[in-house]
Design an enzyme around this catalytic site. Sequence first.
Site: not given
Length: 474
Positions: A170, A245, A279, A379
């Site tokens: 997905k 992750e 990331c 973040e």
Amino acid sequence: MKSYRQHYIDGQWTDSEGGRPHQVIDPATEQPCTEITLGTAADVDKAVAAARRAFETFSRTSVEERSALLGRIMTEYKARLPDLAKAISEEMGAPIGLATMAQAPTGLGHFSATAKALADFPFVETIGRAKVLHEPLGVVAMITPWNWPLNQICAKVAPALAAGDTMILKPSEEAPSCAIILAEIMDAAGVPAGVFNLVNGDGPGVGAALCAHPGIDMVSFTGSTRAGIAVAQAAATTVKRVHQELGGKAPNLVLEGADLATVLPPTVAGVLANSGQSCIAPTRLLVHESQVEEATAIVKAMMEKTPVGDPAEMGNQIGPVVNKAQFDKIQGLIQSAIDEGATLVTGGVGRPDGRNAGFYVQPTLFANVTPAMRIAQEEVFGPVATITTYRDQAEAVRIANDTAYGLSATISGDPAQAAEVAPRLRAGLVTINSWSPDIAAPFGGYKQSGNGRENGRYGLADFMEVKTVVGAPA
Ligand code: NAD
């Protein structure tokens, strides 16, 4: 507008059962560019049934057969590189140069590194009286983000195929076309029906249905820590293996006395590349108090000479960020830093001059950032860097480790000294005087950046079960 309304299930392009249309917005124009179907739990059921059937035979294929399959996929992949780059650029806004040189080829890199790892993998080991066998794990659900969309997908699909698993992907609903082209690649390469399945959808619909499904053995997830927690919770009742992750907040620890003009450009490049949507972007610069003025001037100049512009054009510009939600989140964090008393050195809230459409963000630098500020903890996922000063190395290491994340850390300065500091950083990846990982070496997070490892031999091992057989003949 491109229209891809079907899923790829059991080797066939298949209509959704009850899905609804979803338009992907081009972040440069704010206009729809692609239409997909957000699938349903019924679509997931169908894909899981196909993957379970296919596992019966695919799990018994030989290493040689799976190596040959990876080779055929790489051939087909190479032929589609321009299509993949265009699809990525249009949907998530990476400049076409970056999409062509990095975004699309990284997926091929994963297939190549995995093929090498497969050739050398010790499927059978002897430990004491036992034989230890590495076996295919089963049916893997893969849920992936939009920021390096094909990199993340191929870091899962390649090892799962190499391991003898079957899978349901997905992809992100924000950047689905590259996954659709990948399904076409799988089809052209002769991947057996049911081994690779693609169900488009959003997190609460298809994502949640995959995580809770009793017919799935593992969920391999890449995305935000927020969604990763929801994934693990949904998967817990069926005791799936969950591989996460997640997000990052990488420091760039600039060693005292470093030659800043040499070491900052290749590391700060990671804040600007992909408009900061990586990331592992090393956005938190930690600079010794004696070098702050010089470091600020160098980074300011880098930010101010970075053009922001149309991702469809070849050039050294950075593109827009992926969507309005991301744009608004970045603006909010920039404002929070101003409100909390950081010094705005360059950039700031609002689009760059001359742009009144598209999700373009100004390259932004803050100085006098303290570790407690939101901009130092959350973040950002935009072209925004912060400078925090330290007095000695112990303090630098403490600040570097002082977030909830532990995906990666960068060190700028003398490589020998940096190698001594590296073990003290609580992160799964440390890069010295660069920000790029090695595609064959393990990749994954400490702390709330996740668990499990991807890439090469370690990635392959994580997509397998381990069986101990005691008493077998030697
Ligand atoms: P996201 O978490 O919003 O979405 C990621 C994927 O999860 C999408 O496919 C989404 O549809 C799905 N999803 C969302 N909610 C879900 C739920 N409740 N259940 C199941 N699936 C769900 O993340 P994003 O905005 O697409 O990507 C950016 C994030 O990904 C950043 O935090 C970034 O750091 C992280 N990321 C991590 C890595 C890594 O390797 N550690 C790599 C790339 C990106």
